[in-house]
Design an enzyme around this catalytic site. Structure first.
Site, mmCIF file in Angstrom:
data_model
loop_
_atom_site.group_PDB
_atom_site.id
_atom_site.type_symbol
_atom_site.label_atom_id
_atom_site.label_comp_id
_atom_site.label_asym_id
_atom_site.label_seq_id
_atom_site.Cartn_x
_atom_site.Cartn_y
_atom_site.Cartn_z
ATOM 1 N N ARG A 144 0.899 -1.258 0.054
ATOM 2 C CA ARG A 144 0.136 -0.088 0.038
ATOM 3 C C ARG A 144 0.891 1.375 0.072
ATOM 4 N NH1 ARG A 144 -4.657 -0.267 4.670
ATOM 5 N NH2 ARG A 144 -4.960 1.588 3.678
ATOM 6 N N HIS A 145 0.257 2.264 -0.370
ATOM 7 C CA HIS A 145 0.943 3.542 -0.255
ATOM 8 C C HIS A 145 1.516 3.720 1.138
ATOM 9 C CE1 HIS A 145 -2.759 5.124 1.384
ATOM 10 N NE2 HIS A 145 -3.499 4.513 0.395
ATOM 11 N N ASN A 151 -5.772 8.891 5.905
ATOM 12 C CA ASN A 151 -5.825 7.866 6.775
ATOM 13 C C ASN A 151 -5.622 8.214 8.468
ATOM 14 O OD1 ASN A 151 -3.423 6.022 4.581
ATOM 15 N ND2 ASN A 151 -5.551 5.695 4.718
ATOM 16 N N ARG A 195 -0.624 9.839 -3.455
ATOM 17 C CA ARG A 195 -0.155 9.133 -2.492
ATOM 18 C C ARG A 195 0.733 7.719 -2.831
ATOM 19 N NH1 ARG A 195 -5.716 8.738 -2.193
ATOM 20 N NH2 ARG A 195 -6.716 6.792 -2.015
ATOM 21 N N GLU A 215 -7.880 3.873 -6.282
ATOM 22 C CA GLU A 215 -8.767 3.114 -5.253
ATOM 23 C C GLU A 215 -10.169 2.771 -5.587
ATOM 24 O OE1 GLU A 215 -8.935 1.117 -3.043
ATOM 25 O OE2 GLU A 215 -8.497 1.872 -1.207
ATOM 26 N N HIS A 280 -3.494 0.640 -3.450
ATOM 27 C CA HIS A 280 -4.640 1.091 -2.323
ATOM 28 C C HIS A 280 -5.112 -0.455 -1.707
ATOM 29 C CE1 HIS A 280 -4.323 5.014 -3.881
ATOM 30 N NE2 HIS A 280 -4.309 4.455 -5.129
#
Length: 363
Positions: A144-145, A151, A195, A215, A280
């Site tokens: 994931r980023h 987040n 991101r 995403e 994502h």
């Protein structure tokens, strides 16, 4: 022994073959049996290998990939048995020459391909998929980023930049990847969202941006917290918990939609060598479920933590998996399935720290 034909309620059907159709008379029997079932089309697949290098690679893969036929054999005994099988097949096999059959012939793992009577979308996609498989050893890395500001704030969707801890992860990522891949070639795939691009910025590899890796689209809920969604759309919130795979956000997507969107990505993955996908949560869940053959109902609840690299090594029977969690703090964005126990995922630790700053991490 003839195939068993089964028809599933609702019109979907499949054929379960008991063994290979070595001879033309057996193929004729299969045709006759299947003709009794409504809505079933037969496609024969013929794989021919006469290149010594391809055969050697195939044997090595077969005896080292957890094949149940050889689980209690030494590698030398397994190799000897498999070569004996090849000789036996050569002595009895009759190549497909029947002009009316639908078939796909692959020679030396895609060096040459012959299609005959392949019609329609589904048959064409099956053929295209099979044409892109290969035997070369490779690894697929998922990450994931780095932690994003959304987040941290508990917001879904959006196109926010990395948090300070996410930026630290981006700085640490190249060392981890280099330690695993060495000097082997690698291509990095990201989404178009900043991101993922920011997370890949320090990686000295060829990079490719995919819109298909963006995403899951949360529609009208984009940029909201789950608490805000529950308050504004209580019925939708409950429906998503009831069937998360099929639930589609208003004006957005469902996991089912994302799976369809990812088809070209999966097709391309199957023909590539080493790939690192910086993606994502929903996207990596779908790709992970594909390689591990997980059911749709479990897919939306796969745990893909932040600041963790998942290494998959495809084998003839599934994938080997290793996980490398970097000691850089991040929020936990995972929402478990209501009332269910989260399955345990095998974890491998690096035994080495790949981070630049020790001042900001979770214990």
């Amino acid at each position: 022994m003839l195939p068993t034909a089964r028809v599933v309620e609702g019109g979907c059907s499949f054929i379960q073959l008991a063994r290979c159709d070595f001879e033309s008379q057996n193929r004729a029997k299969i045709e006759q049996r299947v003709a009794k079932e409504k809505g079933i089309v037969v496609i024969f697949l013929e794989s021919v290998c006469d290149d010594p290098a391809v055969i050697a690679a195939n044997v090595a893969l077969k005896v080292s990939s957890g094949d149940p036929d050889y689980k209690d054999m030494s590698r030398e005994d397994a190799k000897r048995d498999f070569l004996r099988r090849i000789k036996q097949y050569e002595s009895v096999y009759e190549t497909i020459t029947e002009p009316h059959l639908s078939y796909l012939r692959i020679i030396n793992v895609g060096n040459q391909v012959t299609l005959c009577h392949i019609h329609g979308y589904l048959q064409s996609r099956i053929a295209f998929y099979l044409m892109n498989l290969h035997l070369k050893p490779r690894s697929i890395f998922f990450s994931r980023h780095g932690e994003s500001q959304f987040n941290v704030d508990g917001l879904i969707g959006g196109d926010s930049s990395l948090s300070s801890r996410g930026a630290t992860y981006a700085e640490a990522l190249p060392d981890l990847i280099k330690d695993n891949i060495g000097d082997a070639p690698l291509t990095v795939w990201t989404s178009t969202l900043q991101r993922t691009i920011q997370t890949a910025r320090y990686l000295a590899y060829t990079k490719l941006t995919w819109k298909s890796l963006d995403e899951l689209d949360a529609g009208v809920c984009d940029g909201m917290t789950y608490e805000e969604i529950e308050q504004a759309y209580p019925e939708d919130f409950a429906n998503r918990d009831e069937d998360k795979f099929n639930y589609r956000y208003r004006g957005g997507e469902s996991y089912r939609d994302v799976v369809v969107r990812l088809e070209p990505v999966i097709m391309e993955l199957e023909r590539q060598d080493n790939i690192l996908i910086i993606g994502h949560q929903a996207i990596l869940r779908c790709l992970y479920a594909y390689f591990h053959n997980l059911p749709h109902a479990d897919l939306p609840y796969i745990k893909i933590p932040l600041h963790t690299v998942i290494k998959l090594t495809p084998k003839a029977y599934g994938c080997d998996e290793e996980r490398y969690t970097l000691p850089i703090g991040a929020v936990d964005t995972h929402r478990p399935k209501p009332g269910a126990v989260q399955p345990q995922v095998p974890v491998s630790s690096t035994g080495r720290e790949y981070y630049a700053d020790t001042g900001d991490r979770n214990e």
